[in-house]
Design a protein around this motif. Structure first.
Motif, mmCIF file in Angstrom:
data_model
loop_
_atom_site.group_PDB
_atom_site.id
_atom_site.type_symbol
_atom_site.label_atom_id
_atom_site.label_comp_id
_atom_site.label_asym_id
_atom_site.label_seq_id
_atom_site.Cartn_x
_atom_site.Cartn_y
_atom_site.Cartn_z
ATOM 1 N N VAL A 86 0.976 -1.092 0.061
ATOM 2 C CA VAL A 86 0.632 0.055 -0.200
ATOM 3 C C VAL A 86 1.181 1.303 -0.389
ATOM 4 O O VAL A 86 0.841 2.368 -0.670
ATOM 5 N N ALA A 87 1.657 1.066 0.722
ATOM 6 C CA ALA A 87 2.952 2.719 0.565
ATOM 7 C C ALA A 87 4.071 2.479 -0.505
ATOM 8 O O ALA A 87 3.581 3.396 -1.370
ATOM 9 N N GLY A 88 4.281 1.839 -1.028
ATOM 10 C CA GLY A 88 5.532 1.512 -2.364
ATOM 11 C C GLY A 88 3.897 2.231 -3.699
ATOM 12 O O GLY A 88 4.363 2.750 -4.352
ATOM 13 N N HIS A 89 2.546 1.923 -3.333
ATOM 14 C CA HIS A 89 1.677 1.878 -3.993
ATOM 15 C C HIS A 89 1.503 3.300 -4.338
ATOM 16 O O HIS A 89 1.296 4.595 -5.414
ATOM 17 N N ALA A 90 1.315 3.942 -3.025
ATOM 18 C CA ALA A 90 1.294 5.639 -2.736
ATOM 19 C C ALA A 90 2.597 6.532 -3.454
ATOM 20 O O ALA A 90 2.749 7.791 -3.779
ATOM 21 N N VAL A 91 4.061 5.957 -3.044
ATOM 22 C CA VAL A 91 5.162 6.275 -3.578
ATOM 23 C C VAL A 91 4.961 6.678 -5.057
ATOM 24 O O VAL A 91 5.257 6.993 -5.619
ATOM 25 N N ASP A 92 5.419 4.956 -5.439
ATOM 26 C CA ASP A 92 5.391 5.123 -7.253
ATOM 27 C C ASP A 92 3.909 6.098 -7.722
ATOM 28 O O ASP A 92 4.223 6.743 -8.823
ATOM 29 N N ASP A 93 2.407 6.328 -7.061
ATOM 30 C CA ASP A 93 1.723 7.009 -7.674
ATOM 31 C C ASP A 93 1.663 8.460 -7.529
ATOM 32 O O ASP A 93 0.725 9.278 -8.233
ATOM 33 N N LEU A 94 2.552 9.068 -6.377
ATOM 34 C CA LEU A 94 2.910 9.744 -6.189
ATOM 35 C C LEU A 94 3.902 10.341 -7.932
ATOM 36 O O LEU A 94 3.983 11.982 -7.959
ATOM 37 N N TYR A 95 4.422 9.854 -8.158
ATOM 38 C CA TYR A 95 5.050 10.404 -8.962
ATOM 39 C C TYR A 95 4.636 10.395 -10.568
ATOM 40 O O TYR A 95 4.477 11.409 -11.487
ATOM 41 N N GLN A 96 2.949 9.675 -10.852
ATOM 42 C CA GLN A 96 2.250 9.974 -11.523
ATOM 43 C C GLN A 96 1.145 11.608 -10.910
ATOM 44 O O GLN A 96 1.688 12.647 -12.394
ATOM 45 N N GLY A 97 1.444 12.445 -10.075
ATOM 46 C CA GLY A 97 0.765 13.577 -9.205
ATOM 47 C C GLY A 97 1.338 14.009 -9.397
ATOM 48 O O GLY A 97 1.269 15.441 -9.421
ATOM 49 N N ALA A 98 2.599 13.581 -9.793
ATOM 50 C CA ALA A 98 4.267 15.103 -9.442
ATOM 51 C C ALA A 98 3.909 15.499 -11.077
ATOM 52 O O ALA A 98 4.834 16.972 -10.841
ATOM 53 N N ALA A 116 -5.465 0.068 -3.824
ATOM 54 C CA ALA A 116 -5.794 1.265 -4.652
ATOM 55 C C ALA A 116 -6.103 2.440 -3.824
ATOM 56 O O ALA A 116 -5.358 3.853 -4.135
ATOM 57 N N LEU A 117 -5.997 2.464 -2.775
ATOM 58 C CA LEU A 117 -6.308 3.654 -1.830
ATOM 59 C C LEU A 117 -4.548 4.244 -1.805
ATOM 60 O O LEU A 117 -4.588 5.341 -1.887
ATOM 61 N N GLY A 118 -3.925 3.459 -1.560
ATOM 62 C CA GLY A 118 -2.638 3.700 -1.066
ATOM 63 C C GLY A 118 -1.422 4.347 -2.867
ATOM 64 O O GLY A 118 -1.857 5.734 -3.189
ATOM 65 N N GLY A 119 -2.235 4.433 -3.991
ATOM 66 C CA GLY A 119 -2.427 4.711 -4.868
ATOM 67 C C GLY A 119 -2.557 5.962 -4.995
ATOM 68 O O GLY A 119 -2.433 6.938 -5.908
ATOM 69 N N ASN A 120 -3.904 6.145 -4.605
ATOM 70 C CA ASN A 120 -5.298 7.217 -4.683
ATOM 71 C C ASN A 120 -4.374 8.613 -4.469
ATOM 72 O O ASN A 120 -4.642 9.741 -3.934
ATOM 73 N N ALA A 121 -4.000 8.187 -3.210
ATOM 74 C CA ALA A 121 -3.438 9.082 -2.412
ATOM 75 C C ALA A 121 -1.885 9.518 -2.586
ATOM 76 O O ALA A 121 -1.476 10.851 -2.656
ATOM 77 N N GLY A 122 -1.121 8.831 -2.748
ATOM 78 C CA GLY A 122 -0.139 8.819 -4.104
ATOM 79 C C GLY A 122 -0.133 10.342 -4.541
ATOM 80 O O GLY A 122 0.621 10.928 -4.743
ATOM 81 N N PHE A 123 -1.574 10.169 -5.737
ATOM 82 C CA PHE A 123 -1.247 10.646 -6.528
ATOM 83 C C PHE A 123 -2.239 12.420 -6.102
ATOM 84 O O PHE A 123 -1.165 13.162 -6.809
ATOM 85 N N ALA A 124 -2.361 12.271 -4.736
ATOM 86 C CA ALA A 124 -3.003 13.357 -4.237
ATOM 87 C C ALA A 124 -1.571 14.386 -3.676
ATOM 88 O O ALA A 124 -1.647 15.597 -3.557
ATOM 89 N N LEU A 125 -0.730 13.212 -3.477
ATOM 90 C CA LEU A 125 -0.032 13.254 -2.741
ATOM 91 C C LEU A 125 1.501 14.168 -3.408
ATOM 92 O O LEU A 125 2.320 14.511 -2.941
ATOM 93 N N GLY A 126 1.244 14.325 -4.739
ATOM 94 C CA GLY A 126 2.195 14.692 -5.793
ATOM 95 C C GLY A 126 2.899 15.817 -5.864
ATOM 96 O O GLY A 126 3.733 16.543 -5.185
#
Length: 370
Positions: free
Chosen positions: A5-17, A127-137
């Motif tokens: 979950v944490a890794g998904h957040a980190v990965d999708d953070l770079y989409q939101g970046a 899935a929540l991890g990815g959504n959170a990561g995108f928003a945190l970008g």
């Protein structure tokens, strides 16, 4: 699962970046709107096209190492984007980040489904991890580049490098992670095709709202802050909806939840375009629920429709079909320029209608054992 979950957040953070980096590129290098759009396409187009190919590869041979490596490549690409004044080099760096995102998702989704023991709630957390990561970008990118400028972009690699090494260490503790999982059942491509239509329609309305909602609400309610609050409501309630989807699916079944969500999404989207004043926030929240409750269910449905091609199913539901929505945003913007932003937003209600119609032809698949 916590690491995934944490890794998904980190990965999708770079989409939101990526959308957060673009304004700094425009400001420091005087990029035109066309050049700025090209940077976004570098990330979105490459990731969406290549992601299903990684899915095919992982179906033939599990490659768990792609999870940490993809994450780190995504971060390295963003980290390198500010170091050269060359547009081509910058474009290639952003494209490299998109390649890393594409490599990460299919195998990560397969592992998450396995670790979740076929549970919907576990996949909702993933899935929540990815959504959170995108928003945190933007939360990560904006202060770093605002203080240090584009030359500080290498600092943006740090979360990916830390997350990649932690994920690698966690994968070593998973027994038999490289083993090919025995599966039973036939691949149902017709049902999977219907599901892809559902996901594409959902992606288009989500990206459309993400692009233009803040502008619309700032005009409707008044002020930049009002528009920013609308985005917070959209993504915040959406995060809760992602978790709620798994809970509802355990009780009512995935297909019923998906159909109900999209039929309720039609009046919810209409309310955003038509309701005046602060009451628009109510419809933003309702729309967020209708769009995000089915999000994780798309992935598990796709995996069960293609039990022998879990990587392909994940690559399409998390990659190709999702990213297509970003490519549709310019068309929505052109329609808004030609008519009005209100009519463009009102036209978005056609998309949950399309998703609902397509979902009516879906049947609950036999869940494969992982």
């Amino acid at each position: 699962m916590t690491v995934l979950v944490a890794g998904h957040a980190v990965d999708d953070l770079y989409q939101g970046a990526v959308p957060a980096v673009v304004p700094f590129l425009v400001a420091e290098r005087s990029y035109s709107y066309l050049a700025a759009a090209g940077i976004t396409v570098a990330a979105t187009l490459l990731s969406s096209v290549v992601q299903p190919l990684f899915g095919v590869l992982t179906d033939r041979r599990p490659m768990p190492w792609l999870v940490p490596v993809g994450m780190m490549v995504a971060g390295v690409g963003i980290g390198l984007c500010g170091l050269s004044d060359s547009y081509v080099v910058t474009w290639l760096a952003i494209a490299l980040s998109g390649l890393g995102v594409a490599a990460y998702h299919p195998e990560a989704a397969r592992l998450a489904r396995r670790v979740a023991r076929d549970g919907h709630v576990g996949m909702s957390w993933f899935a929540l991890g990815g959504n959170a990561g995108f928003a945190l970008g933007p939360v990560l990118v904006t202060p770093v580049l605002a203080i240090g400028g584009l030359s500080a972009s290498p600092l943006l690699m740090i979360p990916a490098l830390i997350g990649g090494f932690l994920t690698l260490a966690a994968l070593r503790g998973v027994r038999g992670v490289d083993a090919v999982v025995a599966r039973s059942g036939r691949d149902d491509w017709r049902q999977f095709g219907r599901l892809t239509v559902v996901v594409i329609a959902r992606s288009m309305v989500t990206f459309g709202l993400g692009t233009f909602l803040a502008i619309w609400v700032s005009q409707r309610v008044g002020g930049f802050i009002a528009g920013s609050v609308a985005l917070v409501v959209l993504f915040g309630v959406g995060a809760l909806g992602t978790l709620l989807g798994g809970v509802l699916a355990e009780r009512w079944g995935r297909i019923r939840v998906v159909r109900t969500s999209y039929v309720l999404g039609i009046p919810a989207v209409a309310g955003i375009a038509l309701v005046p004043g602060p009451a628009v926030y109510v419809f933003v929240a309702l729309t967020a629920l209708t769009l995000y409750v089915p999000f994780s269910l798309h992935t598990t449905l796709g995996q069960d429709y293609l039990p022998n091609r879990l990587g392909t199913a994940s690559g399409v539901t998390l990659g190709l079909a999702v990213s297509v929505g970003g490519l549709a945003s310019p068309a929505i913007g052109a329609f808004a320029s030609a008519v009005s932003l209100q009519w463009a937003l009102l036209a978005l209600l056609v998309l949950p209608l399309v998703a609902w119609v397509a979902a009516r032809g879906l049947a609950e698949p036999v869940r494969c054992a992982l």
